[in-house]
Design an enzyme around this catalytic site. Structure first.
Site, PDB file in Angstrom:
ATOM      1  N   GLN A   9     -10.365   0.065   4.221  1.00  0.00           N
ATOM      2  CA  GLN A   9     -11.639   0.063   4.962  1.00  0.00           C
ATOM      3  C   GLN A   9     -12.032   1.445   5.444  1.00  0.00           C
ATOM      4  OE1 GLN A   9     -10.327  -3.402   7.613  1.00  0.00           O
ATOM      5  NE2 GLN A   9     -12.533  -3.720   7.466  1.00  0.00           N
ATOM      6  N   GLU A  36      -6.220  -9.115   6.930  1.00  0.00           N
ATOM      7  CA  GLU A  36      -5.988  -7.703   6.596  1.00  0.00           C
ATOM      8  C   GLU A  36      -5.248  -7.572   5.276  1.00  0.00           C
ATOM      9  OE1 GLU A  36      -7.707  -5.695   8.196  1.00  0.00           O
ATOM     10  OE2 GLU A  36      -8.144  -7.091   9.810  1.00  0.00           O
ATOM     11  N   HIS A  96      -7.467  -7.518   2.381  1.00  0.00           N
ATOM     12  CA  HIS A  96      -8.109  -6.215   2.116  1.00  0.00           C
ATOM     13  C   HIS A  96      -7.268  -5.389   1.147  1.00  0.00           C
ATOM     14  CE1 HIS A  96     -11.668  -6.079   4.610  1.00  0.00           C
ATOM     15  NE2 HIS A  96     -11.004  -6.464   5.685  1.00  0.00           N
TER      16      HIS A  96
HETATM   17 CO    CO Z   1     -11.863  -7.196   7.457  1.00  0.00          CO
END
Ligand code: CO
Length: 167
Positions: free
Chosen positions: A49, A136, A139
């Site tokens: 991210q 997470e 991701h």
């Molecule tokens: Co997220």
């Protein structure tokens, strides 16, 4: 503070690489990720991210009803197993601003991971912490939470997301 990449940035779709060097640069990145997460009022942030496609994320579910005190967790090269039960939480994502949807996930999980020094660790997580770890971890596989929705909900959300980024 690091820049948080937003959907549809292609880095968010990549499968992240394992961390092999537990060096000062990694520590610096983890520190900056934590600051960025707190600044953005998120409960979790994964390295992809912030544009680093490596298998690491930070979580702090403190400040919630479930866990009032702050406690920062760092997970590197996590492996999830032994998923049990089901739980549904209204999830959002710092990379998909303005969208929240209820997602069904495992209620309990076991996660094996490494800490910032490369030591092997293991944790049993339940409820919100388990949800955050699964969100997470997705991701790291290039998966956004909206891809966990039913096909109908997904279509509606996709339309909202497309609108959001063409403004
Ligand atoms: Co997220």
């Amino acid at each position: 503070m690091l820049e948080i990449l937003k959907y549809p940035n292609p880095v968010l779709k990549k499968v992240a690489s394992p961390v092999t060097d537990f060096n000062p640069e990694l520590h610096e990145l983890l520190d900056q990720m934590a600051v960025t997460m707190y600044e953005a009022n998120g409960v979790g942030l994964a390295a992809p991210q912030v544009g680093k496609s490596i298998r690491a994320f930070v979580i702090d579910i403190g400040g919630t009803e479930e866990q009032p005190e702050k406690h920062l967790f760092e997970f590197i090269n996590p492996k999830l197993s032994n998923g049990k039960g089901k739980i549904a939480f209204e999830e959002g994502c710092l990379s998909v601003p303005g969208i929240t949807e209820e997602v069904s996930r495992k209620k309990e999980i076991v996660v094996e991971y490494q800490d910032r020094f490369g030591n092997n660790q293991m944790m049993e997580a339940v409820d919100l912490l388990a949800v955050a770890i699964q969100h997470e971890n997705d991701h790291l596989e290039g998966v956004l939470f909206v891809e966990r929705l039913s096909p109908l909900k997904r279509r509606l959300v996709r339309r909202k997301m497309e609108k959001a980024i063409t403004l």
